[in-house]
Design a protein around this motif. Structure first.
Motif, PDB file in Angstrom:
ATOM      1  N   ARG A 101       0.858  -1.190   0.000  1.00  0.00           N
ATOM      2  CA  ARG A 101       0.000   0.000   0.000  1.00  0.00           C
ATOM      3  C   ARG A 101       0.893   1.239   0.000  1.00  0.00           C
ATOM      4  NH1 ARG A 101      -4.709  -1.812   4.263  1.00  0.00           N
ATOM      5  NH2 ARG A 101      -6.020  -0.385   3.059  1.00  0.00           N
ATOM      6  N   LEU A 102       0.631   2.142  -0.929  1.00  0.00           N
ATOM      7  CA  LEU A 102       1.544   3.256  -1.146  1.00  0.00           C
ATOM      8  C   LEU A 102       1.188   4.518  -0.364  1.00  0.00           C
ATOM      9  CD1 LEU A 102       2.200   2.956  -4.997  1.00  0.00           C
ATOM     10  CD2 LEU A 102       3.371   1.852  -3.076  1.00  0.00           C
ATOM     11  N   ALA A 103       0.026   4.538   0.295  1.00  0.00           N
ATOM     12  CA  ALA A 103      -0.411   5.755   0.983  1.00  0.00           C
ATOM     13  C   ALA A 103       0.586   6.197   2.048  1.00  0.00           C
ATOM     14  CB  ALA A 103      -1.792   5.536   1.600  1.00  0.00           C
ATOM     15  N   SER A 104       1.214   5.230   2.717  1.00  0.00           N
ATOM     16  CA  SER A 104       2.138   5.579   3.800  1.00  0.00           C
ATOM     17  C   SER A 104       3.538   5.899   3.303  1.00  0.00           C
ATOM     18  CB  SER A 104       2.203   4.430   4.815  1.00  0.00           C
ATOM     19  OG  SER A 104       2.680   3.249   4.192  1.00  0.00           O
ATOM     20  N   CYS A 105       3.785   5.683   1.998  1.00  0.00           N
ATOM     21  CA  CYS A 105       5.132   5.848   1.450  1.00  0.00           C
ATOM     22  C   CYS A 105       5.318   7.162   0.689  1.00  0.00           C
ATOM     23  CB  CYS A 105       5.468   4.695   0.508  1.00  0.00           C
ATOM     24  SG  CYS A 105       5.323   3.055   1.229  1.00  0.00           S
ATOM     25  N   LEU A 106       4.293   7.572  -0.039  1.00  0.00           N
ATOM     26  CA  LEU A 106       4.454   8.679  -0.977  1.00  0.00           C
ATOM     27  C   LEU A 106       4.078  10.017  -0.357  1.00  0.00           C
ATOM     28  CD1 LEU A 106       2.838   7.065  -4.153  1.00  0.00           C
ATOM     29  CD2 LEU A 106       5.279   7.341  -3.683  1.00  0.00           C
ATOM     30  N   PRO A 107       4.938  11.023  -0.470  1.00  0.00           N
ATOM     31  CA  PRO A 107       4.537  12.381  -0.098  1.00  0.00           C
ATOM     32  C   PRO A 107       3.371  12.834  -0.973  1.00  0.00           C
ATOM     33  CG  PRO A 107       6.919  12.214  -0.358  1.00  0.00           C
ATOM     34  CD  PRO A 107       6.331  10.944  -0.893  1.00  0.00           C
ATOM     35  N   ARG A 108       2.605  13.799  -0.490  1.00  0.00           N
ATOM     36  CA  ARG A 108       1.397  14.225  -1.179  1.00  0.00           C
ATOM     37  C   ARG A 108       1.666  14.624  -2.626  1.00  0.00           C
ATOM     38  NH1 ARG A 108      -3.667  16.190   0.459  1.00  0.00           N
ATOM     39  NH2 ARG A 108      -3.030  15.761   2.616  1.00  0.00           N
ATOM     40  N   ARG A 302     -13.948  10.310 -17.226  1.00  0.00           N
ATOM     41  CA  ARG A 302     -14.759  10.554 -16.032  1.00  0.00           C
ATOM     42  C   ARG A 302     -13.873  10.876 -14.834  1.00  0.00           C
ATOM     43  NH1 ARG A 302     -18.043   6.192 -17.928  1.00  0.00           N
ATOM     44  NH2 ARG A 302     -17.163   4.742 -16.388  1.00  0.00           N
ATOM     45  N   ILE A 303     -12.719  10.217 -14.752  1.00  0.00           N
ATOM     46  CA  ILE A 303     -11.783  10.524 -13.661  1.00  0.00           C
ATOM     47  C   ILE A 303     -11.306  11.964 -13.782  1.00  0.00           C
ATOM     48  CG2 ILE A 303      -9.572   9.940 -12.601  1.00  0.00           C
ATOM     49  CD1 ILE A 303      -9.943   7.103 -13.617  1.00  0.00           C
ATOM     50  N   ARG A 304     -10.983  12.372 -15.016  1.00  0.00           N
ATOM     51  CA  ARG A 304     -10.502  13.733 -15.233  1.00  0.00           C
ATOM     52  C   ARG A 304     -11.570  14.764 -14.898  1.00  0.00           C
ATOM     53  NH1 ARG A 304      -6.060  14.580 -18.569  1.00  0.00           N
ATOM     54  NH2 ARG A 304      -4.981  12.686 -19.228  1.00  0.00           N
ATOM     55  N   LEU A 305     -12.819  14.475 -15.287  1.00  0.00           N
ATOM     56  CA  LEU A 305     -13.899  15.427 -15.046  1.00  0.00           C
ATOM     57  C   LEU A 305     -14.239  15.541 -13.564  1.00  0.00           C
ATOM     58  CD1 LEU A 305     -16.313  14.584 -18.011  1.00  0.00           C
ATOM     59  CD2 LEU A 305     -14.928  16.651 -17.723  1.00  0.00           C
ATOM     60  N   SER A 306     -14.166  14.415 -12.852  1.00  0.00           N
ATOM     61  CA  SER A 306     -14.524  14.439 -11.438  1.00  0.00           C
ATOM     62  C   SER A 306     -13.407  14.992 -10.563  1.00  0.00           C
ATOM     63  CB  SER A 306     -14.902  13.039 -10.962  1.00  0.00           C
ATOM     64  OG  SER A 306     -13.815  12.139 -11.136  1.00  0.00           O
ATOM     65  N   HIS A 307     -12.175  14.908 -11.061  1.00  0.00           N
ATOM     66  CA  HIS A 307     -11.028  15.421 -10.303  1.00  0.00           C
ATOM     67  C   HIS A 307     -10.063  16.087 -11.279  1.00  0.00           C
ATOM     68  CE1 HIS A 307     -12.356  13.107  -6.808  1.00  0.00           C
ATOM     69  NE2 HIS A 307     -12.454  12.064  -7.602  1.00  0.00           N
ATOM     70  N   GLU A 308     -10.086  17.384 -11.333  1.00  0.00           N
ATOM     71  CA  GLU A 308      -9.122  18.064 -12.206  1.00  0.00           C
ATOM     72  C   GLU A 308      -7.708  17.710 -11.788  1.00  0.00           C
ATOM     73  OE1 GLU A 308      -9.578  22.218 -12.580  1.00  0.00           O
ATOM     74  OE2 GLU A 308     -11.682  22.129 -13.155  1.00  0.00           O
ATOM     75  N   ASP A 309      -7.537  17.594 -10.474  1.00  0.00           N
ATOM     76  CA  ASP A 309      -6.251  17.143  -9.942  1.00  0.00           C
ATOM     77  C   ASP A 309      -6.535  15.860  -9.179  1.00  0.00           C
ATOM     78  OD1 ASP A 309      -3.635  17.020  -9.255  1.00  0.00           O
ATOM     79  OD2 ASP A 309      -3.700  18.622  -7.762  1.00  0.00           O
ATOM     80  N   PRO A 310      -6.074  14.690  -9.645  1.00  0.00           N
ATOM     81  CA  PRO A 310      -6.417  13.435  -8.988  1.00  0.00           C
ATOM     82  C   PRO A 310      -6.166  13.495  -7.489  1.00  0.00           C
ATOM     83  CG  PRO A 310      -5.239  12.995 -11.007  1.00  0.00           C
ATOM     84  CD  PRO A 310      -5.186  14.478 -10.802  1.00  0.00           C
ATOM     85  N   PRO A 311      -7.082  12.968  -6.683  1.00  0.00           N
ATOM     86  CA  PRO A 311      -7.020  13.123  -5.230  1.00  0.00           C
ATOM     87  C   PRO A 311      -5.873  12.379  -4.590  1.00  0.00           C
ATOM     88  CG  PRO A 311      -8.666  11.512  -5.825  1.00  0.00           C
ATOM     89  CD  PRO A 311      -8.176  12.118  -7.121  1.00  0.00           C
ATOM     90  N   PHE A 312      -5.419  12.935  -3.496  1.00  0.00           N
ATOM     91  CA  PHE A 312      -4.416  12.253  -2.677  1.00  0.00           C
ATOM     92  C   PHE A 312      -5.159  11.347  -1.710  1.00  0.00           C
ATOM     93  CE2 PHE A 312      -2.175  12.116   1.427  1.00  0.00           C
ATOM     94  CZ  PHE A 312      -0.972  11.572   1.032  1.00  0.00           C
ATOM     95  N   PHE A 313      -4.741  10.080  -1.622  1.00  0.00           N
ATOM     96  CA  PHE A 313      -5.408   9.156  -0.710  1.00  0.00           C
ATOM     97  C   PHE A 313      -4.641   9.072   0.589  1.00  0.00           C
ATOM     98  CE2 PHE A 313      -6.052   5.114   1.333  1.00  0.00           C
ATOM     99  CZ  PHE A 313      -7.431   5.023   1.358  1.00  0.00           C
ATOM    100  N   SER A 314      -5.376   9.177   1.670  1.00  0.00           N
ATOM    101  CA  SER A 314      -4.791   9.009   2.988  1.00  0.00           C
ATOM    102  C   SER A 314      -5.565   7.937   3.730  1.00  0.00           C
ATOM    103  CB  SER A 314      -4.871  10.330   3.786  1.00  0.00           C
ATOM    104  OG  SER A 314      -4.570  10.093   5.150  1.00  0.00           O
ATOM    105  N   PRO A 315      -4.911   7.120   4.538  1.00  0.00           N
ATOM    106  CA  PRO A 315      -5.633   6.090   5.279  1.00  0.00           C
ATOM    107  C   PRO A 315      -6.737   6.669   6.150  1.00  0.00           C
ATOM    108  CG  PRO A 315      -3.270   5.682   5.379  1.00  0.00           C
ATOM    109  CD  PRO A 315      -3.457   7.036   4.745  1.00  0.00           C
ATOM    110  N   THR A 316      -6.667   7.941   6.489  1.00  0.00           N
ATOM    111  CA  THR A 316      -7.686   8.574   7.332  1.00  0.00           C
ATOM    112  C   THR A 316      -8.895   8.995   6.522  1.00  0.00           C
ATOM    113  OG1 THR A 316      -6.648  10.742   7.044  1.00  0.00           O
ATOM    114  CG2 THR A 316      -5.947   9.420   8.939  1.00  0.00           C
ATOM    115  N   ASP A 317      -8.872   8.767   5.171  1.00  0.00           N
ATOM    116  CA  ASP A 317      -9.988   9.175   4.340  1.00  0.00           C
ATOM    117  C   ASP A 317     -11.179   8.244   4.505  1.00  0.00           C
ATOM    118  OD1 ASP A 317      -8.528  11.244   3.407  1.00  0.00           O
ATOM    119  OD2 ASP A 317      -7.951  10.297   1.517  1.00  0.00           O
ATOM    120  N   HIS A 318     -11.054   7.112   5.167  1.00  0.00           N
ATOM    121  CA  HIS A 318     -12.170   6.186   5.329  1.00  0.00           C
ATOM    122  C   HIS A 318     -12.247   5.694   6.769  1.00  0.00           C
ATOM    123  CE1 HIS A 318      -9.416   2.681   5.343  1.00  0.00           C
ATOM    124  NE2 HIS A 318      -8.711   3.410   4.508  1.00  0.00           N
TER     125      HIS A 318
END
Length: 318
Positions: A101-108, A302-318
């Protein structure tokens, strides 16, 4: 067991990218690096004797030749997948990443860059633009470089590489043996005799490679075959039970309901519903569908339209 990804569309030597909708896929491995971006529904992943509940938006990385399996949680999961061959990028062929899982590895900022790079690589790949292979392979090099900059990894020794090859070769033989014999009485001791190993050794091997017992794996193959017959035929459910290798219908029905949340009869009605996701059931080991080039481009848009800048995922998002 040929469990390499097969993509029925434009391909570039050294890499492939595709959008997949999956309900389940049993333990498999392939020689490429595999970077996945889960797009809609959660997905259960089993890998290295651990189970992970992957949420929409997460990025997942599998190193080459590392067995893993997929199962939906409630609905089929759609994900964007980039596979990169270490044959082309030979300096990565002996590397094994220590975090899936890359959420804990990659800076925003690097997480955002990686998503943008995947989207643009996929767009060029599916659009089949002139000289797309140059752009896509260049992007793959940059993506691998960015990943290895932040994701913990170690260099595998010659002994570790040999052990991994031996494990995967034996796993291939095991899967083939079960495929050929699941409809009849099947015992681990019979396979142990063919392998020249003890039952104790193979029992440990199956648990380590598949995160389940041998009998649990056999039953999963039987259930997958039964699901195929339930969906594609109008055969009586009792006959399907016996044809799939089960000897007791009450056990079959009770275990089926425990595994899938509904009885075989309810599963047949659900699968025939107009609202049910129609995914191929041609394999004992998967129910999934690789999206067409046109459908893949629509999903990317659809991904581009819903997120002009693709979202950053954090484990705290859910």
């Amino acid at each position: 067991m040929e469990e390499l990804e097969i993509v029925p569309q434009h391909q570039i030597d050294g890499m492939r990218i595709f959008v997949n909708k999956v309900e389940y896929r049993s333990s498999h491995f392939h020689p490429e690096w595999e970077l996945m971006w889960v797009l809609d529904h959660p997905l259960n992943i089993t890998c290295a004797q651990k189970k992970y509940g992957i949420q929409p938006g997460e990025l997942i990385l599998f190193p080459p030749n590392w067995p893993h399996e997929f199962h939906e949680m409630e609905h089929p999961c759609t994900f964007l997948c980039l596979q990169i061959s270490p044959r082309v990028f030979s300096t990565t062929s002996h590397l094994h990443t220590d975090e899936m899982r890359l959420a804990s590895c990659l800076p925003r900022e690097d997480d955002r860059w990686l998503r943008q790079a995947m989207l643009e690589t996929a767009r060029v790949y599916f659009a089949q633009e002139p000289h797309s292979e140059l752009f896509c392979l260049g992007q793959c090099a940059l993506i691998l470089h960015r990943l290895l900059k932040f994701v913990p990894f170690h260099t595998m020794t010659a002994e570790e590489l040999a052990q991994a090859e031996q494990r995967n070769t034996r796993l291939t033989r095991l899967v083939q043996y079960v495929d050929e014999n699941f409809a009849h009485k099947i015992r681990l001791s019979d396979f142990a005799q063919l392998e020249g190993c003890t039952v104790s050794f193979l029992s440990h091997f199956v648990r380590e490679a598949m995160n389940q017992t041998f009998q649990d794996y056999v039953n999963s193959v039987r259930f997958n075959y039964a699901r195929k017959l339930i969906i594609l035929t109008d055969k009586p459910l009792v006959g399907i039970c016996y044809e799939s290798g089960f000897s007791d219908y009450r056990y079959f029905s009770r275990s089926f309901q425990s595994a899938y949340g509904m009885t075989p009869a309810e599963y047949r009605l659900h699968s025939q519903s107009a609202h049910a996701e129609q995914l191929p059931v041609e394999s004992l080991h998967s129910r999934e569908r690789i999206c067409s080039r046109v459908e893949s481009l629509e999903i990317l848009n659809r991904i581009r339209l819903s997120h002009e800048d693709p979202p950053f995922f954090s484990p705290t998002d859910h």
